[in-house]
Motif scaffolding. Sequence first.
Motif, PDB file in Angstrom:
ATOM      1  N   TRP A  61      -7.828 -13.051 -13.895  1.00  0.00           N
ATOM      2  CA  TRP A  61      -8.318 -14.128 -13.031  1.00  0.00           C
ATOM      3  C   TRP A  61      -9.785 -13.918 -12.682  1.00  0.00           C
ATOM      4  O   TRP A  61     -10.566 -14.865 -12.631  1.00  0.00           O
ATOM      5  CB  TRP A  61      -7.470 -14.248 -11.758  1.00  0.00           C
ATOM      6  CG  TRP A  61      -6.240 -15.072 -11.973  1.00  0.00           C
ATOM      7  CD1 TRP A  61      -4.950 -14.635 -11.995  1.00  0.00           C
ATOM      8  CD2 TRP A  61      -6.186 -16.476 -12.221  1.00  0.00           C
ATOM      9  NE1 TRP A  61      -4.103 -15.681 -12.249  1.00  0.00           N
ATOM     10  CE2 TRP A  61      -4.828 -16.832 -12.380  1.00  0.00           C
ATOM     11  CE3 TRP A  61      -7.144 -17.477 -12.322  1.00  0.00           C
ATOM     12  CZ2 TRP A  61      -4.408 -18.136 -12.629  1.00  0.00           C
ATOM     13  CZ3 TRP A  61      -6.720 -18.779 -12.570  1.00  0.00           C
ATOM     14  CH2 TRP A  61      -5.382 -19.088 -12.727  1.00  0.00           C
ATOM     15  N   VAL A  86      -7.025 -17.451 -20.813  1.00  0.00           N
ATOM     16  CA  VAL A  86      -5.915 -18.299 -20.357  1.00  0.00           C
ATOM     17  C   VAL A  86      -4.597 -17.783 -20.944  1.00  0.00           C
ATOM     18  O   VAL A  86      -3.591 -17.680 -20.236  1.00  0.00           O
ATOM     19  CB  VAL A  86      -6.151 -19.771 -20.728  1.00  0.00           C
ATOM     20  CG1 VAL A  86      -4.893 -20.599 -20.540  1.00  0.00           C
ATOM     21  CG2 VAL A  86      -7.302 -20.343 -19.911  1.00  0.00           C
ATOM     22  N   ASN A  87      -4.599 -17.425 -22.222  1.00  0.00           N
ATOM     23  CA  ASN A  87      -3.386 -16.893 -22.854  1.00  0.00           C
ATOM     24  C   ASN A  87      -2.967 -15.563 -22.247  1.00  0.00           C
ATOM     25  O   ASN A  87      -1.777 -15.281 -22.117  1.00  0.00           O
ATOM     26  CB  ASN A  87      -3.584 -16.756 -24.362  1.00  0.00           C
ATOM     27  CG  ASN A  87      -3.586 -18.095 -25.061  1.00  0.00           C
ATOM     28  OD1 ASN A  87      -3.040 -19.070 -24.559  1.00  0.00           O
ATOM     29  ND2 ASN A  87      -4.230 -18.154 -26.211  1.00  0.00           N
ATOM     30  N   ILE A  89      -3.505 -14.680 -19.127  1.00  0.00           N
ATOM     31  CA  ILE A  89      -2.939 -15.027 -17.824  1.00  0.00           C
ATOM     32  C   ILE A  89      -1.512 -15.538 -17.992  1.00  0.00           C
ATOM     33  O   ILE A  89      -0.589 -15.098 -17.300  1.00  0.00           O
ATOM     34  CB  ILE A  89      -3.823 -16.077 -17.103  1.00  0.00           C
ATOM     35  CG1 ILE A  89      -5.144 -15.441 -16.670  1.00  0.00           C
ATOM     36  CG2 ILE A  89      -3.091 -16.691 -15.911  1.00  0.00           C
ATOM     37  CD1 ILE A  89      -6.195 -16.424 -16.166  1.00  0.00           C
ATOM     38  N   LYS A  90      -1.316 -16.440 -18.944  1.00  0.00           N
ATOM     39  CA  LYS A  90       0.021 -16.982 -19.193  1.00  0.00           C
ATOM     40  C   LYS A  90       0.973 -15.906 -19.711  1.00  0.00           C
ATOM     41  O   LYS A  90       2.159 -15.908 -19.390  1.00  0.00           O
ATOM     42  CB  LYS A  90      -0.052 -18.143 -20.185  1.00  0.00           C
ATOM     43  CG  LYS A  90      -0.663 -19.394 -19.599  1.00  0.00           C
ATOM     44  CD  LYS A  90      -0.713 -20.515 -20.618  1.00  0.00           C
ATOM     45  CE  LYS A  90      -1.287 -21.786 -20.024  1.00  0.00           C
ATOM     46  NZ  LYS A  90      -1.343 -22.877 -21.015  1.00  0.00           N
ATOM     47  N   ASP A  94       1.906 -15.904 -15.296  1.00  0.00           N
ATOM     48  CA  ASP A  94       1.269 -16.786 -14.325  1.00  0.00           C
ATOM     49  C   ASP A  94       0.960 -18.123 -14.994  1.00  0.00           C
ATOM     50  O   ASP A  94       0.970 -18.230 -16.213  1.00  0.00           O
ATOM     51  CB  ASP A  94      -0.028 -16.157 -13.808  1.00  0.00           C
ATOM     52  CG  ASP A  94      -0.353 -16.569 -12.384  1.00  0.00           C
ATOM     53  OD1 ASP A  94       0.307 -17.481 -11.861  1.00  0.00           O
ATOM     54  OD2 ASP A  94      -1.274 -15.971 -11.791  1.00  0.00           O
ATOM     55  N   THR A  95       0.708 -19.130 -14.190  1.00  0.00           N
ATOM     56  CA  THR A  95       0.365 -20.434 -14.738  1.00  0.00           C
ATOM     57  C   THR A  95      -1.060 -20.789 -14.345  1.00  0.00           C
ATOM     58  O   THR A  95      -1.580 -20.295 -13.337  1.00  0.00           O
ATOM     59  CB  THR A  95       1.303 -21.536 -14.201  1.00  0.00           C
ATOM     60  OG1 THR A  95       1.222 -21.550 -12.781  1.00  0.00           O
ATOM     61  CG2 THR A  95       2.727 -21.289 -14.631  1.00  0.00           C
ATOM     62  N   ILE A  96      -1.661 -21.608 -15.160  1.00  0.00           N
ATOM     63  CA  ILE A  96      -3.013 -22.060 -14.882  1.00  0.00           C
ATOM     64  C   ILE A  96      -3.071 -23.543 -15.260  1.00  0.00           C
ATOM     65  O   ILE A  96      -2.763 -23.904 -16.391  1.00  0.00           O
ATOM     66  CB  ILE A  96      -4.075 -21.217 -15.634  1.00  0.00           C
ATOM     67  CG1 ILE A  96      -5.476 -21.675 -15.297  1.00  0.00           C
ATOM     68  CG2 ILE A  96      -3.827 -21.195 -17.107  1.00  0.00           C
ATOM     69  CD1 ILE A  96      -6.553 -20.699 -15.723  1.00  0.00           C
ATOM     70  N   GLU A  98      -4.127 -27.071 -16.565  1.00  0.00           N
ATOM     71  CA  GLU A  98      -5.060 -27.506 -17.612  1.00  0.00           C
ATOM     72  C   GLU A  98      -6.344 -28.058 -16.993  1.00  0.00           C
ATOM     73  O   GLU A  98      -7.429 -27.885 -17.548  1.00  0.00           O
ATOM     74  CB  GLU A  98      -4.404 -28.566 -18.501  1.00  0.00           C
ATOM     75  CG  GLU A  98      -3.388 -28.004 -19.469  1.00  0.00           C
ATOM     76  CD  GLU A  98      -4.008 -27.090 -20.510  1.00  0.00           C
ATOM     77  OE1 GLU A  98      -5.092 -27.396 -21.035  1.00  0.00           O
ATOM     78  OE2 GLU A  98      -3.397 -26.057 -20.798  1.00  0.00           O
TER      79      GLU A  98
END
Length: 110
Positions: A61, A86-87, A89-90, A94-96, A98
């Motif tokens: 993050w 982003v990948n 984090i996912k 966790d979610t992010i 769009e």
Amino acid sequence: MQLKENTKKNATTLQIIQQGVSKPIYLRIFNINSAQKVWGALNKEFKGASKVISIKLQNYWRSFDNLSMKENESIKDFSSRVAKIVNQIKGCGDTIPEKKVMERILKFLL
């Protein structure tokens, strides 16, 4: 009949678990013949990883929040760096949104 059915379910479940793990992890579980025991071993091994995942997420993050486009960096390269973070984090569960990703990319394109 019930025992035969349970044995078949165990074999199928065990096969699915074995196919779903990486080679180093597979080498640690290949000699266990019960799906329940394999699941228990994996759960025990990776349960302590929740602290590690939490720390990784903090770092990912931070990386995302500090992202900026480098001088002479192409849009393609920048968006690849964004996608990689982003990948990650996912991958830690966790979610992010769009929208947040697009805002980060567009910030440096305008």
